[in-house]
Write a protein that holds these residues in place. Structure first.
Motif, PDB file in Angstrom:
ATOM      1  N   ASP A 115       0.848  -1.182   0.000  1.00 58.57           N
ATOM      2  CA  ASP A 115       0.000   0.000   0.000  1.00 58.57           C
ATOM      3  C   ASP A 115       0.890   1.240   0.000  1.00 58.57           C
ATOM      4  OD1 ASP A 115      -1.447   2.271   1.666  1.00 58.57           O
ATOM      5  OD2 ASP A 115      -3.028   0.981   0.845  1.00 58.57           O
ATOM      6  N   SER A 116       0.613   2.195  -0.890  1.00 64.01           N
ATOM      7  CA  SER A 116       1.463   3.379  -1.034  1.00 64.01           C
ATOM      8  C   SER A 116       1.464   4.242   0.217  1.00 64.01           C
ATOM      9  CB  SER A 116       0.995   4.220  -2.223  1.00 64.01           C
ATOM     10  OG  SER A 116       1.053   3.486  -3.422  1.00 64.01           O
ATOM     11  N   ASN A 117       0.380   4.268   0.952  1.00 65.65           N
ATOM     12  CA  ASN A 117       0.279   5.135   2.123  1.00 65.65           C
ATOM     13  C   ASN A 117       0.805   4.465   3.391  1.00 65.65           C
ATOM     14  OD1 ASN A 117      -1.024   7.225   0.610  1.00 65.65           O
ATOM     15  ND2 ASN A 117      -2.925   6.058   0.723  1.00 65.65           N
ATOM     16  N   THR A 118       0.377   3.227   3.633  1.00 63.89           N
ATOM     17  CA  THR A 118       0.737   2.552   4.879  1.00 63.89           C
ATOM     18  C   THR A 118       2.012   1.733   4.759  1.00 63.89           C
ATOM     19  OG1 THR A 118      -0.542   0.561   4.359  1.00 63.89           O
ATOM     20  CG2 THR A 118      -1.715   2.390   5.430  1.00 63.89           C
ATOM     21  N   LYS A 119       2.424   1.431   3.515  1.00 65.51           N
ATOM     22  CA  LYS A 119       3.571   0.550   3.233  1.00 65.51           C
ATOM     23  C   LYS A 119       3.334  -0.877   3.731  1.00 65.51           C
ATOM     24  CE  LYS A 119       6.013   3.831   1.327  1.00 65.51           C
ATOM     25  NZ  LYS A 119       5.068   4.944   1.474  1.00 65.51           N
TER      26      LYS A 119
END
Length: 254
Positions: A115-119
């Protein structure tokens, strides 16, 4: 050829060779990542496709066994295909041949979706799992990369160096292949001129960025082993970024 298999030709350029005129190990791994990217786009799972859902691909492990080394100006053909999923990994295979069909190398890779936001790691889409879901050994040319051991604490330590602009990818992180290039450059010239890699296996553990200071620790698995283990560290926090295991053979001739 169906959509699930994809082939691409590569010409070995002079800037992709070792001093002996043979294809660089890291250039071969560059080819495999290049064709994987092209095929993912054709299947609708490319970088831009995932970014629309705030996700991105991360290469976690990759492994190759090389039987013969192409030379400068040789034309080679790489074929790749997905092989379903294994838990959180999306699996991909490779075969490398000359135009006459003679075998050069085989490879496998294991990818994660973050996920780009949470990694955080995302479970692969169900449609990815349907690509060649039968994971029997005969459906893969070689085994999949596994967890490899770090270099010994008593191993040889390289000179320290910083990550340069030319080491970075589109995301401003170190390009995956650069770790293998750094390791290749840690050997002396005489060793490189008299030995050829037979296999290479990589575990990617953490990201690194421009300006960070890097150290490589190298050890031989045992006194008579042809396997060399490498651990790549960031010196500021002693974080291990990558492990690479290379098998060498002395005097291999084409």
């Amino acid at each position: 050829m169906d959509l699930l298999q994809f082939e691409k030709e590569y010409r070995v350029h002079v800037y992709e060779t070792r001093p002996d005129g043979k294809l660089n190990l890291y250039s071969l791994f560059n080819y495999m990542q290049d064709i994987a990217s092209d095929h993912a786009i054709k299947l609708g799972f490319g970088r831009d496709d995932l970014m629309r859902d705030n996700r991105f691909w991360v290469l976690s492990r990759i492994y190759a066994v090389i039987n013969k080394w192409p030379l400068w100006e040789d034309l080679i053909i790489i074929k790749t295909w997905p092989n379903g999923t294994d838990k959180l990994f999306a699996l991909r295979n490779y075969e490398v041949k000359y135009p006459d069909g003679s075998h050069i190398a085989s490879g496998t890779s294991s990818w994660l979706i973050l996920d780009s936001n949470t990694k955080k790691i995302q479970r692969p889409d169900s449609i990815l799992s349907q690509y060649n879901p039968d994971l029997r050994t005969e459906n893969s040319p070689i085994r999949y990369a596994s967890k490899i051991d770090p270099a010994s604490e008593n191993g040889r330590v390289s000179p320290l160096f910083g990550i340069k602009v030319s080491d970075l990818d589109l995301n401003l992180h170190t390009n995956n292949v650069m770790y293998l290039k750094w390791v290749s450059d840690s050997y002396d010239l005489d060793f490189i001129m008299n030995n050829d890699p037979q296999s290479a296996e990589i575990n990617y553990l953490a990201e690194s960025r421009f300006g960070e200071e890097i150290m490589i620790r190298t050890s031989v698995e045992n006194e008579h082993s042809s396997f060399y283990n490498h651990s790549i560290f960031r010196t500021s926090d002693n974080k291990e970024l990558c492990r690479i295991r290379v098998e060498w053979k002395k005097g291999l001739k084409n």
